[in-house]
Design a protein around this motif. Structure first.
Motif, PDB file in Angstrom:
ATOM      1  N   CYS A 187     -10.361 100.920 -70.629  1.00  0.00           N
ATOM      2  CA  CYS A 187     -11.571 101.705 -70.896  1.00  0.00           C
ATOM      3  C   CYS A 187     -11.185 103.138 -71.231  1.00  0.00           C
ATOM      4  N   ASP A 188     -12.192 103.942 -71.520  1.00  0.00           N
ATOM      5  CA  ASP A 188     -11.970 105.334 -71.896  1.00  0.00           C
ATOM      6  C   ASP A 188     -11.372 106.137 -70.741  1.00  0.00           C
ATOM      7  N   GLU A 189     -10.661 107.188 -71.103  1.00  0.00           N
ATOM      8  CA  GLU A 189     -10.121 108.129 -70.128  1.00  0.00           C
ATOM      9  C   GLU A 189     -11.149 109.236 -69.880  1.00  0.00           C
ATOM     10  N   TYR A 190     -11.170 109.727 -68.647  1.00  0.00           N
ATOM     11  CA  TYR A 190     -12.038 110.840 -68.303  1.00  0.00           C
ATOM     12  C   TYR A 190     -11.241 111.876 -67.537  1.00  0.00           C
ATOM     13  N   PRO A 221      -8.355 102.716 -67.068  1.00  0.00           N
ATOM     14  CA  PRO A 221      -8.025 103.538 -68.233  1.00  0.00           C
ATOM     15  C   PRO A 221      -6.693 103.107 -68.857  1.00  0.00           C
ATOM     16  N   GLU A 222      -6.529 103.431 -70.120  1.00  0.00           N
ATOM     17  CA  GLU A 222      -5.309 103.084 -70.840  1.00  0.00           C
ATOM     18  C   GLU A 222      -4.063 103.607 -70.127  1.00  0.00           C
ATOM     19  N   ASP A 248     -23.944 107.763 -69.945  1.00  0.00           N
ATOM     20  CA  ASP A 248     -22.605 108.328 -69.734  1.00  0.00           C
ATOM     21  C   ASP A 248     -22.669 109.850 -69.648  1.00  0.00           C
TER      22      ASP A 248
END
Length: 244
Positions: free
Chosen positions: A64-67, A41-42, A176
């Motif tokens: 990649c995207d944060e979750y 993630p960032e 997803d």
């Protein structure tokens, strides 16, 4: 020319020390791969200080995207591994997976041009285990074996898009979103990938029983173990890595 093999590692900042050890073990013991694709993630990328990744490692780093829950987030990242590499074969390794002995990937993970999926025909994990139930919930049927064996895992790059398409067709949601709807104890990304290969593309893979394995070259550790620091120090010494 042999088809490219990339090693894929989805990580985050809390596992950076494990990541360093895993990369060192790859450098020491693994042959036959093109590069190591590291995805994080960032917010984790911003915490990199430069010493986490050995200078001699052939790596490509992607964000990649944060979750909100990165346990599910890292599984989603692996289910989309083909979006980060054009390699014909993708080998999955978690940050806390350490090679102990030599592992030539083209002969260990591929048999006559086909990726090898290792299975447990006599698993201690019952059919109603959450990780195994994930497969039956998704496909409507069970696998005749357990596919959650010691890492690494290998799949052909075409499998990922096929799985995502199947999810849209069967469940009417993206893969997803389907993963995000699951609890931590009943979601298995490698279970879904291996099951898709078995149910729809069986002849594109070799299926080898792993029940009798006694000297598999890679071991998975538990990164959140209370003994993690002690384990890391011992592994660092074994790999010639200075303890920090």
């Amino acid at each position: 020319m042999a088809p490219a093999i990339d090693i894929f590692v989805r990580t985050y900042f809390r596992d950076f020390r494990w990541l360093s050890l895993s990369l060192l073990s790859i450098l020491k013991f693994v042959e036959g791969y093109r590069r190591i694709v590291i995805v994080m993630p960032e917010s984790s990328y911003q915490r990199l200080r430069g010493g986490e990744i050995p200078a001699s490692a052939r790596t490509a780093i992607f964000r990649c995207d944060e979750y909100a829950d990165d346990y599910i987030g890292q599984q989603i990242g692996k289910l989309n591994a083909d979006l980060f590499t054009d390699a014909r074969f993708i080998v999955h390794l978690d940050s806390d997976c350490i090679f102990q002995t030599p592992c030539p990937l083209p002969t260990t993970m591929i048999d006559e041009g086909l990726p090898v999926i290792r299975v447990l025909e006599h698993s201690r994990r019952p059919q109603d285990d959450g990780w195994r139930r994930c497969i039956s919930d998704f496909y409507g049927e069970r696998l005749p074996f357990d596919v959650l064996v010691p890492p690494p895992f290998i799949y052909g790059r075409d499998l990922y898009a096929r799985l995502r398409d199947h999810c849209r067709s069967r469940h009417r949601v993206t893969l997803d979103d389907w993963a995000l709807s699951r609890r931590l104890d009943n979601m298995s990304e490698f279970g879904l990938l291996a099951a898709h290969a078995w149910f729809f593309h069986r002849r594109e893979y070799r299926w080898n029983a792993a029940d009798g394995e006694t000297a598999w070259p890679c071991r998975a550790y538990w990164s959140r173990s209370p003994e993690a620091t002690s384990l890391q120090s011992k592994l660092a010494l074994h790999l010639g890595y200075p303890c920090r």
